[in-house]
Design an enzyme around this catalytic site. Structure first.
Site, PDB file in Angstrom:
ATOM      1  N   ALA A   1      -8.647  50.829  57.781  1.00  0.00           N
ATOM      2  CA  ALA A   1      -8.414  49.386  57.705  1.00  0.00           C
ATOM      3  C   ALA A   1      -9.648  48.750  57.075  1.00  0.00           C
ATOM      4  CB  ALA A   1      -8.175  48.808  59.097  1.00  0.00           C
TER       5      ALA A   1
ATOM      6  N   ALA B   1     -14.990  48.230  57.204  1.00  0.00           N
ATOM      7  CA  ALA B   1     -13.827  49.108  57.271  1.00  0.00           C
ATOM      8  C   ALA B   1     -13.936  49.986  58.499  1.00  0.00           C
ATOM      9  CB  ALA B   1     -13.734  49.961  56.007  1.00  0.00           C
ATOM     10  N   ASP B   2     -12.812  50.520  58.902  1.00  0.00           N
ATOM     11  CA  ASP B   2     -12.787  51.487  59.990  1.00  0.00           C
ATOM     12  C   ASP B   2     -11.774  52.555  59.636  1.00  0.00           C
ATOM     13  OD1 ASP B   2     -13.715  52.139  62.777  1.00  0.00           O
ATOM     14  OD2 ASP B   2     -11.548  52.223  63.036  1.00  0.00           O
ATOM     15  N   THR B   3     -12.144  53.799  59.906  1.00  0.00           N
ATOM     16  CA  THR B   3     -11.254  54.925  59.650  1.00  0.00           C
ATOM     17  C   THR B   3     -11.032  55.664  60.954  1.00  0.00           C
ATOM     18  OG1 THR B   3     -12.072  55.171  57.388  1.00  0.00           O
ATOM     19  CG2 THR B   3     -10.937  57.070  58.336  1.00  0.00           C
TER      20      THR B   3
ATOM     21  N   CYS C   1      -7.227  50.419  64.559  1.00  0.00           N
ATOM     22  CA  CYS C   1      -8.087  50.477  63.377  1.00  0.00           C
ATOM     23  C   CYS C   1      -8.247  49.088  62.753  1.00  0.00           C
ATOM     24  CB  CYS C   1      -7.474  51.472  62.395  1.00  0.00           C
ATOM     25  SG  CYS C   1      -8.637  52.161  61.237  1.00  0.00           S
TER      26      CYS C   1
END
Length: 192
Positions: free
Chosen positions: A104, A67-69, A45
């Site tokens: 993140a 962002a990354d989920t 992430c």
């Protein structure tokens, strides 16, 4: 200085608005999000958020937020399901179990990058076949890590969380506010 959101997520746009931050531009990056062999969820992430923020075109003084989920079941990364069958597989795997949701965040201004990742624990109730079918028929699973979104109809499947609700939605606000302040982005409508 322009503020650029490197995400096409309407949820991230709404969450930023809660901080009084409205992007000057929205530029979702196009990167390969395939996990590397043996890559664990949290480092995966964080890597994807870093790669996204590096891929967004911006002037030297602009601030870019990406962002990354991801949803993780142990060491297994459950990304966005490719189709209904994969969404059903993910939801059956999560049914009646605890899992992790990692978000993140990466923020870039010039050559400087600020990063933070947040992991929350989530328990999904045991899903019956009928409610699983009704949910899959709704199409709400599309484009959602793990095949669900806590802020939508699937919120009824989640009786317990420990961690950041906004992180589970896709942008942990407390941590994001700190990163934005560090990069010099005014919050709550203040001027720089």
């Amino acid at each position: 200085m322009a503020f650029i959101l490197g995400s096409g997520s309407p949820r991230r746009l709404d969450l930023l608005a809660q901080l009084g931050v409205i992007p000057d531009a929205v530029r979702p990056p196009d990167i390969d999000e395939t996990p590397r062999r043996t890559e664990l969820p949290r480092p995966y992430c964080a890597r994807i958020a870093r790669e996204k923020v590096a891929a967004v075109d911006a002037a030297a003084d602009d601030v870019v937020l990406c962002a990354d989920t991801t949803v993780a079941l142990g060491r297994r990364i459950l990304g966005k399901p490719a189709d209904r069958a994969e969404a059903k597989q993910f939801l059956r795997a999560l049914s009646g179990r605890r899992h992790q949701v990692v978000t993140a965040v990466a923020l870039r201004r010039g050559d400087r990058i600020w990063e933070k990742d947040v992991e929350s624990q989530v328990r999904m109730k045991r899903l019956g076949e009928e409610e699983l079918t009704v949910y899959l028929d709704s199409g709400d699973w599309q484009g959602k890590a793990g095949g669900y979104a806590i802020q939508g109809p699937a919120g009824a499947f989640i009786p317990w969380i420990s961690g950041s609700f906004t992180g589970i939605v896709g942008l942990p606000l407390a941590e994001t506010a700190n990163l934005l302040r560090a990069a010099g982005v005014p919050l709550y409508g203040a001027t720089a």
